[in-house]
Design an enzyme around this catalytic site. Structure first.
Site, mmCIF file in Angstrom:
data_model
loop_
_atom_site.group_PDB
_atom_site.id
_atom_site.type_symbol
_atom_site.label_atom_id
_atom_site.label_comp_id
_atom_site.label_asym_id
_atom_site.label_seq_id
_atom_site.Cartn_x
_atom_site.Cartn_y
_atom_site.Cartn_z
ATOM 1 N N ARG A 64 -1.737 8.325 11.647
ATOM 2 C CA ARG A 64 -2.350 9.546 11.086
ATOM 3 C C ARG A 64 -2.669 10.412 12.303
ATOM 4 N NH1 ARG A 64 -8.115 8.572 9.310
ATOM 5 N NH2 ARG A 64 -7.321 7.924 7.284
ATOM 6 N N ASP A 105 -9.571 4.130 11.607
ATOM 7 C CA ASP A 105 -9.940 5.469 12.105
ATOM 8 C C ASP A 105 -10.093 5.416 13.626
ATOM 9 O OD1 ASP A 105 -10.081 6.513 9.543
ATOM 10 O OD2 ASP A 105 -12.257 6.425 9.406
#
Ligand code: FDA
Length: 330
Positions: A192, A142
């Site tokens: 992402r 992340d």
């Protein structure tokens, strides 16, 4: 939102306030002990314990979604805590494999010791990646606030050889991101794309939402054309329509990218995409360290604060303390 009192509060100020509260560790420690918060948190968090999360994952897979699991936690302040966080990822990967569930996890580097030192974060991430390599799992790193972007990309580049099935996240809010996207496309890395969930200064990030959205659309197009299996993490219907239209025009098949959404957010949209045969992956967090994650979710849509207080007033607290007020995700 029309007609609700939240309209009277400038959204940007409330968002900023909620994000700054998300860093208040003492408040977080207090919040996790208050039973009143549990039903609210249960909307966004799949359980406090691993076994609860595994049951939720069973249901979510049963409904046809892909998943990535986040063992909640971030900004640890000691090497011991970071080591424990890495252990919890090893345990989670093992449990996913044992239960025959999809092996895909997302983790934050400040949870693995990024603020403590290079050796600590390197050691902990390496352990997780080695296990992921053994279990044929995918690991997504992340992205946190802009002060961590360089270090996060550097660790990803350094450790990717241990386990090539490791991807990163790029935030369209940051001015630097188009250049990062080009570099990662060149390296054949997996991205992402999200808008960015942190309070960032205008020197590094677009202050206006319209610019964040336009940057997202442009990077999404770049990734659709030249990226490696990109993931579009958004609940923004306009951007999703943009992706669908662009992919159709360029004859890019549905199996060359995926949409990603958060557990508990815009279930209507999740279902619609799934029914239209798009790949949809849900980001499924679990654990007791939910406070900063939860506060970011409130900040993304300040009306959530009001909805949640109303739900608690209407439904009361669950007697079993499970935090479930509704029918669950899937
Ligand atoms: P936007 O904020 O414009 O919202 C569009 C619509 O979605 C809203 O109108 C509302 O209907 C709905 N919505 C959005 N958030 C909601 C919420 N919390 N509750 C209810 N409705 C909501 N960020 C980051 O900085 N680093 C990361 O690594 C990640 N990882 C990540 C993974 C996945 C799978 C997702 C979906 C998101 C992230 N994010 C993230 C968070 C991301 O940056 C962003 O903050 C949120 O996705 C909200 O932005 P949207 O793109 O949904 O658009």
């Amino acid at each position: 939102m029309t007609g609700t009192p939240t309209r009277e509060i400038p959204e940007r100020a409330l968002r900023s306030l909620l994000l700054s509260l998300s860093h208040q560790r003492a408040l977080g420690r207090a919040a996790v002990r208050v039973p009143l918060t549990r039903p609210m948190v249960g909307r966004f968090v799949a359980g406090q314990r691993l076994d609860e999360a595994l049951d939720a994952l069973d249901r979510i897979h049963g409904a046809g979604y892909r998943t990535t699991v986040d063992v909640l936690g971030e900004s640890v302040s000691s090497a011991e805590e970071a080591g424990v966080a890495a252990e919890r990822y090893l345990e989670t990967l093992g449990a996913l494999a044992d239960r025959g569930l999809e092996r895909n996890v997302s983790m934050k580097l400040t949870q693995m010791g990024l603020d403590i030192g290079h050796a600590t974060v390197r050691e902990n991430v390496s352990r997780v990646l080695r296990r992921a390599e053994e279990l044929d799992a995918f690991v997504r790193i992340d992205m946190e606030d802009h002060a961590k972007t360089d270090a996060t990309l550097a660790i990803w580049r350094e450790l990717r050889p241990l386990h090539p099935e490791t991807g990163v996240v790029i935030q369209s809010a940051l001015r630097r991101s188009p250049a990062d996207i080009e570099a990662i496309i060149e390296e054949r890395g997996r991205v992402r794309l999200c808008k960015g969930a942190y309070n960032e200064p205008a020197s590094v990030a677009h202050p206006d939402k319209a610019d964040v959205d336009a940057a997202y659309a442009a990077m999404m197009e770049r990734l659709l054309v030249d990226g490696v299996y990109p993931a579009f993490a958004t609940h923004d219907p306009a951007l999703i329509r943009h992706a669908v239209r662009f992919a159709r025009e360029k004859r890019i098949d549905r199996d060359r990218f995926e949409f990603q959404m958060l557990f508990g957010v815009r279930r209507d949209l999740q279902e619609r995409l799934l029914r239209a045969d798009y790949r949809v992956r849900l980001y499924v967090p679990f654990g007791s360290e939910w406070y900063p994650y939860f506060m970011r979710r409130l900040a993304e849509r300040p009306a959530n604060v009001l909805f949640m207080l109303r739900a608690v007033a209407r439904e009361g607290l669950p007697r079993d303390g499970s935090g479930r007020t509704g029918s669950g995700q899937a």
